[in-house]
Design a protein around this motif. Structure first.
Motif, PDB file in Angstrom:
ATOM      1  N   LEU A  10       0.837  -1.185   0.000  1.00 30.74           N
ATOM      2  CA  LEU A  10       0.000   0.000   0.000  1.00 30.74           C
ATOM      3  C   LEU A  10       0.878   1.244   0.000  1.00 30.74           C
ATOM      4  O   LEU A  10       1.877   1.317   0.699  1.00 30.74           O
ATOM      5  CB  LEU A  10      -0.897   0.010   1.246  1.00 30.74           C
ATOM      6  CG  LEU A  10      -1.931  -1.111   1.317  1.00 30.74           C
ATOM      7  CD1 LEU A  10      -2.711  -0.999   2.620  1.00 30.74           C
ATOM      8  CD2 LEU A  10      -2.897  -1.030   0.148  1.00 30.74           C
ATOM      9  N   ALA A  15      -4.263   5.079   2.717  1.00 29.98           N
ATOM     10  CA  ALA A  15      -4.872   3.876   2.144  1.00 29.98           C
ATOM     11  C   ALA A  15      -5.213   2.848   3.193  1.00 29.98           C
ATOM     12  O   ALA A  15      -5.992   1.935   2.949  1.00 29.98           O
ATOM     13  CB  ALA A  15      -3.930   3.270   1.110  1.00 29.98           C
ATOM     14  N   ALA A  16      -4.642   2.959   4.381  1.00 28.83           N
ATOM     15  CA  ALA A  16      -4.878   1.963   5.420  1.00 28.83           C
ATOM     16  C   ALA A  16      -5.878   2.423   6.465  1.00 28.83           C
ATOM     17  O   ALA A  16      -6.100   1.757   7.455  1.00 28.83           O
ATOM     18  CB  ALA A  16      -3.548   1.624   6.112  1.00 28.83           C
ATOM     19  N   ASP A 110      -5.827  -1.275  -4.424  1.00 30.22           N
ATOM     20  CA  ASP A 110      -5.081  -1.372  -3.174  1.00 30.22           C
ATOM     21  C   ASP A 110      -3.988  -0.323  -3.042  1.00 30.22           C
ATOM     22  O   ASP A 110      -3.734   0.194  -1.961  1.00 30.22           O
ATOM     23  CB  ASP A 110      -4.433  -2.756  -3.053  1.00 30.22           C
ATOM     24  CG  ASP A 110      -5.392  -3.771  -2.452  1.00 30.22           C
ATOM     25  OD1 ASP A 110      -6.434  -3.366  -1.926  1.00 30.22           O
ATOM     26  OD2 ASP A 110      -5.089  -4.966  -2.533  1.00 30.22           O
ATOM     27  N   ASP A 292     -10.999   5.749   1.813  1.00 28.21           N
ATOM     28  CA  ASP A 292     -10.918   4.758   2.876  1.00 28.21           C
ATOM     29  C   ASP A 292     -10.586   3.359   2.329  1.00 28.21           C
ATOM     30  O   ASP A 292     -10.713   3.083   1.139  1.00 28.21           O
ATOM     31  CB  ASP A 292     -12.240   4.689   3.642  1.00 28.21           C
ATOM     32  CG  ASP A 292     -12.274   5.664   4.818  1.00 28.21           C
ATOM     33  OD1 ASP A 292     -11.228   6.223   5.146  1.00 28.21           O
ATOM     34  OD2 ASP A 292     -13.355   5.845   5.389  1.00 28.21           O
ATOM     35  N   ASP A 293     -10.225   2.474   3.258  1.00 26.93           N
ATOM     36  CA  ASP A 293      -9.966   1.070   2.929  1.00 26.93           C
ATOM     37  C   ASP A 293     -11.276   0.413   2.502  1.00 26.93           C
ATOM     38  O   ASP A 293     -12.322   0.615   3.129  1.00 26.93           O
ATOM     39  CB  ASP A 293      -9.374   0.367   4.146  1.00 26.93           C
ATOM     40  CG  ASP A 293      -8.719  -0.973   3.813  1.00 26.93           C
ATOM     41  OD1 ASP A 293      -9.175  -1.619   2.851  1.00 26.93           O
ATOM     42  OD2 ASP A 293      -7.787  -1.348   4.519  1.00 26.93           O
ATOM     43  N   ARG A 295     -11.876  -2.955   2.284  1.00 27.50           N
ATOM     44  CA  ARG A 295     -12.041  -4.343   2.708  1.00 27.50           C
ATOM     45  C   ARG A 295     -13.256  -4.539   3.632  1.00 27.50           C
ATOM     46  O   ARG A 295     -13.463  -3.737   4.542  1.00 27.50           O
ATOM     47  CB  ARG A 295     -10.781  -4.851   3.422  1.00 27.50           C
ATOM     48  CG  ARG A 295      -9.595  -5.010   2.494  1.00 27.50           C
ATOM     49  CD  ARG A 295      -8.309  -5.247   3.243  1.00 27.50           C
ATOM     50  NE  ARG A 295      -7.191  -5.386   2.342  1.00 27.50           N
ATOM     51  CZ  ARG A 295      -6.607  -4.362   1.719  1.00 27.50           C
ATOM     52  NH1 ARG A 295      -7.029  -3.123   1.932  1.00 27.50           N
ATOM     53  NH2 ARG A 295      -5.599  -4.562   0.897  1.00 27.50           N
ATOM     54  N   SER A 298     -13.384  -3.727   7.596  1.00 24.85           N
ATOM     55  CA  SER A 298     -12.248  -2.879   7.983  1.00 24.85           C
ATOM     56  C   SER A 298     -12.679  -1.810   8.984  1.00 24.85           C
ATOM     57  O   SER A 298     -13.804  -1.355   8.951  1.00 24.85           O
ATOM     58  CB  SER A 298     -11.634  -2.201   6.758  1.00 24.85           C
ATOM     59  OG  SER A 298     -11.098  -3.155   5.883  1.00 24.85           O
TER      60      SER A 298
END
Length: 298
Positions: A10, A15-16, A110, A292-293, A295, A298
């Protein structure tokens, strides 16, 4: 047999970041609508050296509905890479775009922005994305959630629409429900100007655009891309032969070149799907705060 690969690192701390919105979920259609949103735009870096595979997240800015903040992203899934006269492109779902062609729309994954919207053919549910300089794609299907691949993930060819028969086992990858499998149930026509094949493969809104495939004695082959969600929460997909025909394109693979196909026909004995399916752009969307992430959980 399954394998996994290491995804690109990343780029950038933004990004996290975890999701900031609470969600309301429609189980039947897989639609996810934000109950609250921070409306804070987080910077998204440009990707460099992004190694794209079918099944990667395909994230677009949302054209807001009434009373929504203009700071949302829509999570979808990227499809196969195809090649035509103007170069090679990634496929994505038209449901993921803002719906305007006034300026290039950026697509992120990602590791930042890896492409921009290029073209839409109104007789097909897929749009074309052109990768930005410094990034590349490999025709290797991947589960974006677990990073697993069927076998080595390498697509050896595509299966003609006429061979995609009732009861055939198929798999799909998606950013919503990952790797799921099931069987073809029927052909769906409704009011669309194109045919879809509906399945009992579990799917949700974030899986829209993702690759559908089959692994058998002929190897791993592309079947199509998810284009709608059925009334039972399963995937309906557009056969890849039809998309290639509409765009005058071929599918680069690790196998023999199958060229640019003609229009296909549904398999003999494949009756109309008895349920319904939705392409509703409001119901079929998974949204997050911009940057935002993506996933789940998350």
């Amino acid at each position: 047999m399954t394998t996994s690969r290491r995804r690109p690192a990343l780029l950038g701390a933004s990004a996290a970041l975890a999701l900031a919105a609470a969600f309301l979920v429609s189980p039947a259609l897989g639609g996810v609508v934000p109950e609250t949103a921070t409306a804070v735009v987080k910077p998204v870096p440009a990707a460099v050296g992004y190694d794209y595979s079918p099944g990667e997240p395909s994230i677009w800015e949302v054209a807001p509905f009434a009373n929504e903040p203009d700071a949302l992203d829509k999570v979808c899934t990227g499809g196969y890479a195809i090649a035509g006269d103007s170069g090679f492109f990634l496929t994505a779902s038209k449901l993921c775009t803002r719906g305007f062609e006034l300026s290039p729309e950026e697509v992120r994954g990602d590791a930042g922005v890896y492409g921009t919207w290029f073209w839409k053919n109104f007789s097909d549910p897929s749009v074309l994305v052109r990768m930005t300089a410094g990034n590349d794609a490999h025709q290797m299907v991947v589960d974006p959630i677990t990073e697993a691949m069927p076998g080595d993930g390498r697509i050896m060819g595509w299966m003609p629409t006429a061979q995609q028969r009732y009861g055939m086992l198929v798999g799909k990858m998606g950013a919503g429900t990952g790797w799921t499998e099931g069987r073809i149930l029927g052909a769906y026509y409704a009011s669309y100007p194109y045919v879809l094949l509906c399945t009992d493969v579990p799917a949700s809104a974030a899986d829209i655009g993702g690759p559908v495939w089959r692994s058998d004695e002929a190897g791993l082959r592309a079947l199509g891309t998810v284009a709608a969600i059925s009334d039972t929460g399963s995937a309906c997909y557009r056969p890849i032969q039809e998309t290639l025909f509409e765009y005058g394109a071929s599918l680069p693979t690790f196998g023999a070149d199958q060229g640019r196909p003609s229009w296909g026909t549904v398999a003999p004995g494949l009756f109309p799907y008895r349920g319904s399916a939705s392409e509703n752009t409001f119901q079929l969307r998974t949204v997050i705060d911009r940057g935002d992430d993506w996933r789940p959980g998350s």
